[in-house]
Design an enzyme around this catalytic site. Structure first.
Site, PDB file in Angstrom:
ATOM      1  N   LEU A  86       1.518   3.477  -2.120  1.00 44.56           N
ATOM      2  CA  LEU A  86       1.092   4.686  -2.837  1.00 44.56           C
ATOM      3  C   LEU A  86       0.018   5.467  -2.066  1.00 44.56           C
ATOM      4  O   LEU A  86      -0.464   6.488  -2.531  1.00 44.56           O
ATOM      5  CB  LEU A  86       0.584   4.326  -4.237  1.00 44.56           C
ATOM      6  CG  LEU A  86       1.606   3.605  -5.137  1.00 44.56           C
ATOM      7  CD1 LEU A  86       0.998   3.255  -6.487  1.00 44.56           C
ATOM      8  CD2 LEU A  86       2.858   4.445  -5.332  1.00 44.56           C
ATOM      9  N   GLY A  87      -0.336   4.981  -0.873  1.00 43.32           N
ATOM     10  CA  GLY A  87      -1.379   5.645  -0.080  1.00 43.32           C
ATOM     11  C   GLY A  87      -0.820   6.769   0.793  1.00 43.32           C
ATOM     12  O   GLY A  87       0.372   7.108   0.715  1.00 43.32           O
ATOM     13  N   GLN A  88      -1.691   7.318   1.652  1.00 42.92           N
ATOM     14  CA  GLN A  88      -1.313   8.481   2.465  1.00 42.92           C
ATOM     15  C   GLN A  88      -0.114   8.165   3.368  1.00 42.92           C
ATOM     16  O   GLN A  88       0.833   8.952   3.448  1.00 42.92           O
ATOM     17  CB  GLN A  88      -2.500   8.920   3.338  1.00 42.92           C
ATOM     18  CG  GLN A  88      -2.232  10.201   4.120  1.00 42.92           C
ATOM     19  CD  GLN A  88      -3.135  10.384   5.337  1.00 42.92           C
ATOM     20  OE1 GLN A  88      -3.879   9.483   5.732  1.00 42.92           O
ATOM     21  NE2 GLN A  88      -3.082  11.542   5.938  1.00 42.92           N
ATOM     22  N   LYS A 140     -10.263  -4.675  11.756  1.00 38.92           N
ATOM     23  CA  LYS A 140      -9.121  -4.234  12.560  1.00 38.92           C
ATOM     24  C   LYS A 140      -8.979  -5.075  13.827  1.00 38.92           C
ATOM     25  O   LYS A 140      -7.882  -5.499  14.169  1.00 38.92           O
ATOM     26  CB  LYS A 140      -9.234  -2.737  12.886  1.00 38.92           C
ATOM     27  CG  LYS A 140      -8.927  -1.846  11.694  1.00 38.92           C
ATOM     28  CD  LYS A 140      -7.484  -2.059  11.229  1.00 38.92           C
ATOM     29  CE  LYS A 140      -7.173  -1.465   9.889  1.00 38.92           C
ATOM     30  NZ  LYS A 140      -5.864  -1.856   9.345  1.00 38.92           N
ATOM     31  N   GLY A 182       0.829  -1.216   0.000  1.00 36.99           N
ATOM     32  CA  GLY A 182       0.000   0.000   0.000  1.00 36.99           C
ATOM     33  C   GLY A 182       0.855   1.256   0.000  1.00 36.99           C
ATOM     34  O   GLY A 182       0.474   2.284   0.564  1.00 36.99           O
ATOM     35  N   TYR A 201     -14.903  -1.961   8.878  1.00 31.74           N
ATOM     36  CA  TYR A 201     -13.489  -1.612   9.044  1.00 31.74           C
ATOM     37  C   TYR A 201     -13.022  -2.004  10.454  1.00 31.74           C
ATOM     38  O   TYR A 201     -11.965  -2.629  10.625  1.00 31.74           O
ATOM     39  CB  TYR A 201     -13.328  -0.114   8.817  1.00 31.74           C
ATOM     40  CG  TYR A 201     -11.933   0.430   8.962  1.00 31.74           C
ATOM     41  CD1 TYR A 201     -10.898   0.011   8.136  1.00 31.74           C
ATOM     42  CD2 TYR A 201     -11.649   1.415   9.918  1.00 31.74           C
ATOM     43  CE1 TYR A 201      -9.621   0.540   8.258  1.00 31.74           C
ATOM     44  CE2 TYR A 201     -10.381   1.949  10.034  1.00 31.74           C
ATOM     45  CZ  TYR A 201      -9.373   1.508   9.212  1.00 31.74           C
ATOM     46  OH  TYR A 201      -8.111   2.041   9.336  1.00 31.74           O
TER      47      TYR A 201
HETATM   48  C1  AKB Z   1     -10.267   6.222   9.058  1.00 31.22           C
HETATM   49  O1  AKB Z   1     -10.806   7.312   9.314  1.00 31.22           O
HETATM   50  O2  AKB Z   1     -10.858   5.267   8.559  1.00 31.22           O
HETATM   51  C2  AKB Z   1      -8.811   6.055   9.428  1.00 31.22           C
HETATM   52  C3  AKB Z   1      -8.646   5.459  10.773  1.00 31.22           C
HETATM   53  C4  AKB Z   1      -8.890   6.275  11.983  1.00 31.22           C
HETATM   54  O3  AKB Z   1      -8.318   4.312  10.889  1.00 31.22           O
HETATM   55  N1  AKB Z   1      -8.141   7.310   9.335  1.00 31.22           N
END
Ligand code: AKB
Length: 316
Positions: free
Chosen positions: A10-12, A142, A8, A138
């Site tokens: 190329l990401g932020q 995680k 990853g 997400y």
């Molecule tokens: C998001 O906002 O999804 C991320 C994070 C806090 O993991 N920046």
């Protein structure tokens, strides 16, 4: 770490991290990888889809990699729009990294997030070890990732390490698909338009961190003495906690005419409301001497100077 593969890239985070690792370990010691052709990074680069484990192993062997920083993932807002894709990329990508790491004896860094917390978590000074019942896909990936990394450490002895990142603020590359992205966009809009419309409501506090601190966390934790690490894969780290009006006030100290408006995006707001207001990062401080350097005023000043140069505006 000697020969480091970044997924990853190329990401932020990846764009900033690749440069930082090149400075610390040498240009040739860093292999940036990503899904797209590389048109932005001055780096050794291989196109690599993290869902292709065989190709990952080929690249690892070809470049004699000993450490992987695994950044490829879908962020919170994108993941809520495409939950099954998010599960596939975030979990199977990580599983491939861990399996390759087990077979090729690699060290692995994987970021978790404040998103790994949810319903029932104490929202203020959220402890290192506490209830984790996230309500977003997400967050589910995680917390599952944290557990999977712990499992590979205990079962197979893979040296896995990681932190729970807050929102990350940087001027190199724009973030994409996150809930905390507003905290980057506000700086661009302040300079370009003198006004910003926040999709996150007034009073919504979230942890945040300036990119140099986020990169220090990776290097420090990966180089930390393993005998000191009680937690491995999910250290709470934070540098500041603010709501949209706090960052607007900080910007107004430099641009007094800057105006802040609100047009709350309910999807983003729901995600933000399920996350902590502020984390307790004392375990990271005790186990590997974590100490952030940037607070809100210092970060704001540096962001505005760096972005003015990037946007070719006069720096006063
Ligand atoms: C998001 O906002 O999804 C991320 C994070 C806090 O993991 N920046």
């Amino acid at each position: 770490m000697k020969k480091i593969l970044v997924t990853g890239a190329l990401g932020q985070v990846g764009t900033a991290l690749t440069k930082r690792l090149q400075q610390e370990y040498g240009f040739d010691q860093v292999l940036a990888t990503g899904l797209q052709e590389n048109t932005i990074l001055d780096a050794r680069y291989e196109k690599l889809n993290v869902l292709n484990g065989k190709e990952m192993m080929r690249v690892v062997r070809k470049h004699r990699i000993d450490s992987v920083i695994h950044l490829a993932a879908l962020l919170s807002a994108t993941a809520e729009g495409k939950p099954l894709l998010a599960w596939d990329v975030n979990m199977n990508g990580l599983l491939n990294v861990l399996t390759v790491a087990k077979d090729a004896k690699l060290k692995v860094f994987t970021p978790s997030s404040i998103a790994a917390f949810g319903i029932g978590t104490p929202p203020d000074q959220t402890p290192q070890d506490t209830l984790q019942r996230p309500t977003t896909m997400y967050g589910v990936t995680k917390v599952s990732g944290e557990l999977l990394c712990d499992y590979f450490y205990r079962k197979f002895g893979v040296d896995t390490r990681g932190v729970r990142y807050p929102g990350l603020i940087s001027h190199e590359s724009l973030p994409g698909g996150g809930t905390t992205d507003y905290a980057v966009h506000i700086f661009y809009d302040a300079l370009l338009n003198g006004t910003y419309t926040s999709p996150i409501a007034k009073g919504t506090k979230m942890d945040m961190m300036y990119m140099p601190d986020a990169l220090n966390a990776i290097v420090q934790l990966m180089e930390a003495d393993p005998s000191r690490l009680i937690h491995r894969n999910a250290f709470n780290v934070t540098a500041m906690s603010f709501a949209p009006e706090d960052v607007a006030n900080a910007i107004q100290k430099h641009i007094p005419e800057f105006e802040m408006h609100y047009d709350v995006n309910q999807n983003l707001q729901q995600i933000a409301d399920s996350w902590p207001n502020s984390l307790d990062d004392s375990a990271a401080r005790a186990e590997w001497d974590w100490k952030p350097e940037y607070d809100l005023p210092r970060m704001t000043k540096e962001m505005l100077i760096a972005l003015k140069m990037k946007l070719k505006q006069p720096v006063r």
